[in-house]
Design an enzyme around this catalytic site. Structure first.
Site, mmCIF file in Angstrom:
data_model
loop_
_atom_site.group_PDB
_atom_site.id
_atom_site.type_symbol
_atom_site.label_atom_id
_atom_site.label_comp_id
_atom_site.label_asym_id
_atom_site.label_seq_id
_atom_site.Cartn_x
_atom_site.Cartn_y
_atom_site.Cartn_z
ATOM 1 N N LEU A 165 29.820 -11.213 9.242
ATOM 2 C CA LEU A 165 28.370 -11.442 9.342
ATOM 3 C C LEU A 165 27.560 -10.139 9.298
ATOM 4 O O LEU A 165 26.484 -10.055 9.882
ATOM 5 C CB LEU A 165 28.012 -12.260 10.595
ATOM 6 C CG LEU A 165 28.651 -13.651 10.683
ATOM 7 C CD1 LEU A 165 28.299 -14.317 12.012
ATOM 8 C CD2 LEU A 165 28.223 -14.539 9.522
ATOM 9 N N THR A 213 31.043 -27.953 0.431
ATOM 10 C CA THR A 213 30.956 -26.588 0.958
ATOM 11 C C THR A 213 32.284 -26.105 1.539
ATOM 12 O O THR A 213 32.390 -24.974 1.994
ATOM 13 C CB THR A 213 29.874 -26.482 2.036
ATOM 14 O OG1 THR A 213 30.152 -27.450 3.059
ATOM 15 C CG2 THR A 213 28.497 -26.741 1.464
ATOM 16 N N ARG A 272 21.279 -10.929 4.111
ATOM 17 C CA ARG A 272 21.600 -10.548 5.498
ATOM 18 C C ARG A 272 20.851 -9.275 5.877
ATOM 19 O O ARG A 272 20.278 -9.179 6.959
ATOM 20 C CB ARG A 272 23.101 -10.293 5.651
ATOM 21 C CG ARG A 272 23.939 -11.521 5.738
ATOM 22 C CD ARG A 272 25.404 -11.141 5.889
ATOM 23 N NE ARG A 272 26.259 -12.315 5.867
ATOM 24 C CZ ARG A 272 27.578 -12.286 5.745
ATOM 25 N NH1 ARG A 272 28.197 -11.122 5.606
ATOM 26 N NH2 ARG A 272 28.272 -13.390 5.744
ATOM 27 N N TRP A 314 36.900 -18.521 -1.612
ATOM 28 C CA TRP A 314 35.478 -18.419 -1.909
ATOM 29 C C TRP A 314 35.099 -19.489 -2.896
ATOM 30 O O TRP A 314 35.819 -19.704 -3.857
ATOM 31 C CB TRP A 314 35.105 -17.035 -2.474
ATOM 32 C CG TRP A 314 35.411 -15.925 -1.533
ATOM 33 C CD1 TRP A 314 36.445 -15.053 -1.615
ATOM 34 C CD2 TRP A 314 34.669 -15.594 -0.360
ATOM 35 N NE1 TRP A 314 36.393 -14.169 -0.555
ATOM 36 C CE2 TRP A 314 35.304 -14.488 0.228
ATOM 37 C CE3 TRP A 314 33.548 -16.092 0.255
ATOM 38 C CZ2 TRP A 314 34.861 -13.884 1.388
ATOM 39 C CZ3 TRP A 314 33.101 -15.504 1.412
ATOM 40 C CH2 TRP A 314 33.746 -14.411 1.968
ATOM 41 N N GLY A 350 27.956 -23.809 9.905
ATOM 42 C CA GLY A 350 28.361 -24.729 8.857
ATOM 43 C C GLY A 350 27.508 -25.999 8.839
ATOM 44 O O GLY A 350 26.353 -26.029 9.277
ATOM 45 N N GLU A 366 0.840 -1.206 0.000
ATOM 46 C CA GLU A 366 0.000 0.000 0.000
ATOM 47 C C GLU A 366 0.875 1.255 0.000
ATOM 48 O O GLU A 366 0.622 2.208 -0.750
ATOM 49 C CB GLU A 366 -0.890 0.043 1.255
ATOM 50 C CG GLU A 366 -1.914 -1.076 1.355
ATOM 51 C CD GLU A 366 -1.391 -2.322 2.045
ATOM 52 O OE1 GLU A 366 -0.181 -2.607 1.923
ATOM 53 O OE2 GLU A 366 -2.184 -3.021 2.690
ATOM 54 N N CYS A 405 -2.757 -4.262 6.871
ATOM 55 C CA CYS A 405 -2.425 -4.593 8.261
ATOM 56 C C CYS A 405 -2.884 -3.448 9.163
ATOM 57 O O CYS A 405 -2.945 -2.292 8.738
ATOM 58 C CB CYS A 405 -0.927 -4.828 8.413
ATOM 59 S SG CYS A 405 0.076 -3.372 8.129
#
Ligand code: NAP
Length: 394
Positions: free
Chosen positions: A221, A178, A201, A187, A314, A55, A87
């Site tokens: 992170l 992995t 993230r 990487w 992991g 909206e 909402c």
């Protein structure tokens, strides 16, 4: 509703289609139109978890939104069409309620596709708007069905109101590895894939990471995209013993919140509490294989308002979550490489027969540079990999 209303709702559903569940879940994919004197003057859809609702996007598109006041401008729009009822509650929401935005905009007519299937909200927004004098029309069951077809992730998560929506993410070679046998994973995937991980993230309330990954990869992170910064950053939650954590770890380079999940008897090392007094030690019960992740996730939901969490490995942490049935979706970045070795995407007991494997559905697939990104929702009807399959029992 008449054929014109049906046509408008179809346009709004088409807007919702532009979103992907990978970015919106556990919120629904919703589309909206802003209208004036019978003409569509703004289109919008909910693009990502934590971002503006459909909206507000449509009001913005129509020029009916004041970004400085973060409020609708009255009189620009007189009708709105939305695939889901607006909402009305502020509880646990990152955005002001859309019902208020419609009132501020001076909307007089509202056409809605589906009533909110969440029993905590169902019909509340519609009642509020009707009481305020807005003429509200709700479409027949075809629109409710279409909304449900568009929103498997949202509907499935309604069954788990006490924990966050859980997305497991990993990068793997074509042979599903992995990390190398020596534990090196940086990487595996290319820059385009890694940039999307930063996006994921940024729209998550928290990122969860195991101690093995923390020590092997030394991750920050945080969500990073140069030159511009993301408006939101996730809380960073780490699980596992704290004895080996070093003050030089990259996690400490940024001040984004850190939550250390540890056993009931554990406490933060003295150096850590002295240098980083805002770090949280979240004590949860343990069992033979580590911390009780179900309790941890419930605590994160209730005490830290975590509605969506990205699990970044992991393999042991993924394995524990999988065994406990604590996952809603997975996203895998597949690199065109063959790595060999034994480091699988998750470590844990296998099922006895392929037909017992956890089924995945509603794929969101995208090429990212040389990599292939595949995201799936966990099919709720299927058994977990460790659940015995009665049909194979003699
Ligand atoms: N390719 C990728 O996308 C990717 C992503 C992440 C990591 N990796 C790689 O994966 C490797 C690390 O993975 P990992 O499997 O060794 O370690 P991990 O899963 O990151 O961490 C496992 C540790 O977490 C703690 N833990 C606490 N409760 C747990 C529970 N219920 N279940 C599982 N763990 C729990 C335990 O530490 P305590 O014993 O101290 O309690 C356990 O040893 C690294 O080589 C890294 O490079 C790859």
């Amino acid at each position: 509703v008449n054929s014109r209303a049906r046509q408008l709702l179809n346009k709004a559903f088409f807007e919702a289609e532009r979103a992907t569940w990978l970015y919106t879940a556990p919120n629904p994919r919703v589309g909206a139109l802003a209208m004036k004197s019978g003409h569509i003057i703004g289109y919008g859809y909910h693009q990502q978890f934590g971002g503006p609702h459909a909206e507000v996007q449509a009001l913005r598109d129509a020029g009916a939104w004041d970004p400085n006041a973060n409020k609708a401008i009255a009189g620009v729009v007189d009708q709105m069409v939305v695939t889901l009822e607006p909402c009305s509650s502020t509880k646990g929401k990152k955005q002001p309620p859309c019902s208020q935005a419609l009132l501020d905009a001076g909307v007089q007519q509202l056409l809605v596709g589906a009533v909110d299937p969440d029993p905590r909200h169902a019909g509340a927004g519609l009642s509020q708007l009707r009481q305020a004098g807005i003429q509200v029309e709700v479409a027949e069951t075809w629109a409710q069905s279409r909304f449900e077809q568009q929103n498997p992730a949202f509907l499935a998560h309604l069954q788990y109101p006490t924990r966050p929506w859980i997305l497991l993410k990993w990068a793997a070679s074509l042979d599903g590895k992995t990390a190398t046998d020596g534990g090196v994973s940086q990487w595996i995937s290319g820059p385009e894939s890694r940039q999307e991980v930063h996006d994921l993230r940024a729209l998550s309330d928290a990122v969860l990471c195991g101690k093995g990954t923390l020590l092997a990869d030394d991750p920050q992170l945080t969500a990073r995209r140069s030159p511009e910064a993301y408006p939101r950053q996730p809380k960073r939650v780490m699980v596992g013993g704290l004895a080996e954590v070093q003050a030089e770890a990259k996690l400490f380079e940024s001040s984004q919140p850190r939550i250390w999940a540890c056993g009931l008897e554990d406490q933060l090392p003295t150096w850590l509490s002295l240098q980083f007094p805002d770090d949280v030690c979240l004590r949860v019960p343990g069992h033979d294989h580590g911390l009780d992740l179900s309790t941890l996730l419930q605590r994160l939901h209730q005490d830290f308002q975590v509605g969506r969490i990205l699990v970044e490995g992991g393999a042991h942490l993924h394995g524990s979550l999988l065994q406990a049935g604590l996952l809603d979706a997975v996203v895998r970045y597949e690199a065109p490489t063959l790595m060999g070795g034994s480091f699988a995407s998750y470590l844990g007991p296998s099922c006895q027969h392929p037909r017992q494997a956890l089924s995945l559905e509603h794929e969101e697939r995208r090429d990212l540079g040389k990599d292939l990104r595949r995201a799936f929702l966990v099919q709720r009807r299927s058994a977990s990999p460790t659940t015995p399959d009665k049909s194979t029992e003699a």
